[in-house]
Design an enzyme around this catalytic site. Structure first.
Site, short mmCIF file in Angstrom:
data_model
loop_
_atom_site.label_atom_id
_atom_site.label_comp_id
_atom_site.label_asym_id
_atom_site.label_seq_id
_atom_site.Cartn_x
_atom_site.Cartn_y
_atom_site.Cartn_z
N LYS A 52 46.30 48.82 41.58
CA LYS A 52 47.11 47.63 41.89
C LYS A 52 48.60 47.89 41.59
CE LYS A 52 43.20 44.53 41.13
NZ LYS A 52 42.51 43.53 40.31
N GLN A 96 42.84 41.14 34.38
CA GLN A 96 41.69 41.88 34.90
C GLN A 96 40.41 41.49 34.16
OE1 GLN A 96 41.97 43.79 37.59
NE2 GLN A 96 39.83 44.44 37.61
N ASP A 119 44.99 36.07 42.02
CA ASP A 119 43.56 36.37 42.21
C ASP A 119 42.85 35.23 42.92
OD1 ASP A 119 42.75 38.90 41.25
OD2 ASP A 119 42.98 38.23 39.17
#
Ligand code: GUN
Length: 291
Positions: A52, A96, A119
């Protein structure tokens, strides 16, 4: 059989994003800024977050990675999230997952400001998605929609079987495939660990989205000819011939299933790169909304 090539589509999308970022920064504007928080030393999470951050660099985004030991307290983490929420120079924040057991995932997800939730995990974004309102879509389902769109996969009136009901993929994917839009308008069945006779559903599917995390679980005798398969699985299995000692396989037994498919996404190179491209698109969107 045609591959749903997420790697090449993600490269194309990243090129578009970079062009847009270059034109923003050439007029004196700051670049979009994504912050990632990584806790502990989960090897898969390390790999995802590194990818990412690297993609941010490729498209000209600013990125910041905060790494914490697994011993960080929930209070410390929530305080850091609140600091980032209040920082107007940051457009997107992802934490995460999975988190260490002593940290409440729901609390963490709900503490991220929904306007920076790239997200698409915050209940406000999930609720708005379910109602068909403008929102940030969860990155993996959004990436899958982009992939279906790119290959002009017909979805209206098709029977779509989603295997897996996670909050990250299966559940939102089922909502999106049933919505009144394209891609969507499918008749959706959600299968999960308590489903009896999974094959009786998958054999009747025009489209299968496999997101269960069981290596090579979907076999050739479980699907019909001409099926479209999106494989979300990224399972590490031992492989002594690899330097790392493992290789990635999907939830689909690719070699045996591929010849029955009209389209199938490979692992790696299918959904994985699309999740990252979708994350970048989400970050660019939150940046634009914040202008
Ligand atoms: N863990 C597995 N997939 C994801 C994802 O898309 N986002 C975050 N934050 N964590 C994950």
């Amino acid at each position: 059989m045609q591959l749903l090539d997420g790697k090449s589509l993600s490269t194309k999308l990243k090129t578009h994003i970079k062009t847009e970022v270059d034109s923003l920064t050439s007029t004196g504007k700051r670049a979009p800024h994504l912050v990632a928080i990584l806790i502990g030393a989960n090897p898969a999470s390390e790999t995802y977050v590194a990818a990412k951050i690297k993609s941010c660099e490729e498209v000209g985004f600013q990125s910041t990675l905060y790494r914490y030991d697994a011993s960080i307290t929930e209070a410390e983490l929530l305080q850091k999230i609140n600091e980032i929420n209040a920082d107007s120079s940051i457009d997107g924040l992802l934490v995460q997952l999975p988190l260490p057991k002593h940290i409440n995932e729901t609390k963490v997800v709900e503490t991220v400001d929904y306007r920076k939730d790239v997200d698409g995990f915050h209940p406000t974004n999930i609720g708005r998605m379910a109602k068909g309102l403008p929102c940030t879509l969860p990155a993996t389902p959004y990436g899958i929609l982009k992939l279906l769109e790119e290959y002009k996969i017909e979805t209206a009136g098709k029977h779509c079987v989603v295997i897996g009901r996670s909050h990250i993929v299966g559940s939102p994917m089922s909502i999106l495939m049933a919505r009144n839009d394209y891609p969507g308008n499918a008749t959706v069945t959600i299968c999960h660990s308590k489903t009896k006779d999974l094959s009786s559903f998958t054999r009747n599917a025009d489209i299968i989205i496999a997101a269960v995390g069981i290596p090579q679980m979907l076999k050739a005798d479980m699907v019909k000819d001409g099926v479209v398969i999106v494989d979300v699985g990224t399972n590490r299995i031992e492989d002594a011939t690899k330097k790392s000692g493992f290789r990635l396989v999907g939830d689909v037994d690719f070699d045996s299933v591929k010849d029955k498919c009209s389209y199938i996404s490979p692992v790696p190179g299918g959904v994985g790169p699309m999740t990252i491209a979708a994350l970048l698109l989400n970050t660019l969107d939150t940046y634009k909304r914040g202008e």
